[in-house]
Design a protein around this motif. Structure first.
Motif, PDB file in Angstrom:
ATOM      1  N   ASN A   1      -3.250 -15.818  11.214  1.00  0.00           N
ATOM      2  CA  ASN A   1      -3.083 -14.507  10.520  1.00  0.00           C
ATOM      3  C   ASN A   1      -4.679 -13.942  11.057  1.00  0.00           C
ATOM      4  O   ASN A   1      -5.231 -12.346  11.059  1.00  0.00           O
ATOM      5  CB  ASN A   1      -3.251 -14.813   8.966  1.00  0.00           C
ATOM      6  CG  ASN A   1      -1.805 -14.822   8.612  1.00  0.00           C
ATOM      7  OD1 ASN A   1      -1.427 -14.859   9.080  1.00  0.00           O
ATOM      8  ND2 ASN A   1      -2.738 -15.584   7.129  1.00  0.00           N
ATOM      9  N   THR A   2      -5.503 -14.682  11.216  1.00  0.00           N
ATOM     10  CA  THR A   2      -6.668 -14.059  11.314  1.00  0.00           C
ATOM     11  C   THR A   2      -7.413 -13.553  13.046  1.00  0.00           C
ATOM     12  O   THR A   2      -7.527 -12.457  12.912  1.00  0.00           O
ATOM     13  CB  THR A   2      -8.595 -14.915  11.185  1.00  0.00           C
ATOM     14  OG1 THR A   2      -8.344 -15.768  10.160  1.00  0.00           O
ATOM     15  CG2 THR A   2      -9.395 -14.716  11.585  1.00  0.00           C
TER      16      THR A   2
ATOM     17  N   HIS B   1      -7.274  -9.317  13.923  1.00  0.00           N
ATOM     18  CA  HIS B   1      -8.239  -9.116  14.816  1.00  0.00           C
ATOM     19  C   HIS B   1      -7.243  -8.176  15.880  1.00  0.00           C
ATOM     20  O   HIS B   1      -8.188  -6.258  15.629  1.00  0.00           O
ATOM     21  CB  HIS B   1      -8.912  -9.708  15.013  1.00  0.00           C
ATOM     22  CG  HIS B   1     -10.014  -9.675  16.687  1.00  0.00           C
ATOM     23  ND1 HIS B   1     -10.657  -8.908  16.227  1.00  0.00           N
ATOM     24  CD2 HIS B   1      -9.390  -9.112  17.700  1.00  0.00           C
ATOM     25  CE1 HIS B   1     -11.597  -8.525  16.887  1.00  0.00           C
ATOM     26  NE2 HIS B   1     -10.934  -8.995  18.188  1.00  0.00           N
TER      27      HIS B   1
ATOM     28  N   THR C   1      -7.162 -14.050   5.619  1.00  0.00           N
ATOM     29  CA  THR C   1      -7.549 -14.443   6.689  1.00  0.00           C
ATOM     30  C   THR C   1      -9.181 -15.821   6.484  1.00  0.00           C
ATOM     31  O   THR C   1      -9.445 -15.376   4.768  1.00  0.00           O
ATOM     32  CB  THR C   1      -7.891 -13.167   7.575  1.00  0.00           C
ATOM     33  OG1 THR C   1      -8.678 -12.690   6.607  1.00  0.00           O
ATOM     34  CG2 THR C   1      -6.262 -12.880   7.975  1.00  0.00           C
ATOM     35  N   ASN C   2      -9.838 -16.031   7.762  1.00  0.00           N
ATOM     36  CA  ASN C   2     -10.382 -16.259   7.633  1.00  0.00           C
ATOM     37  C   ASN C   2     -12.009 -15.385   7.088  1.00  0.00           C
ATOM     38  O   ASN C   2     -11.808 -14.014   7.729  1.00  0.00           O
ATOM     39  CB  ASN C   2     -10.820 -17.087   8.945  1.00  0.00           C
ATOM     40  CG  ASN C   2     -10.499 -18.375   9.160  1.00  0.00           C
ATOM     41  OD1 ASN C   2     -10.216 -19.149   7.924  1.00  0.00           O
ATOM     42  ND2 ASN C   2     -10.200 -18.129  10.891  1.00  0.00           N
TER      43      ASN C   2
END
Length: 65
Positions: free
Chosen positions: A35-36, A40, A60-61
């Motif tokens: 997801n991260t 991005h 996400t992170n």
């Protein structure tokens, strides 16, 4: 890519990730990392192709400062 195409891509990507989640791993960090990564690059494409916020992939992170 335009708003409509980006929205469709996010919808299809989420459906694919949800459908294949059982094949990834039992570690929940894997989906969060994917997801991260996607968020991005989606942000970069949104800026490059001038489309707005068209959705998200889930958790996400945190951003690294």
């Amino acid at each position: 890519m335009n708003d409509r195409g980006a929205e469709r891509w996010v919808k299809l990507m989420n459906a694919t990730l949800d459908a294949t989640g059982g094949h990834m791993t039992d570690d929940p960090r894997v989906r969060i990392a994917i997801n991260t990564f996607l968020m991005h690059f989606l942000g970069k494409y949104a800026q490059e192709f001038n489309f707005g916020d068209i959705g998200a992939f889930g958790e996400t992170n945190a951003a690294v400062a």
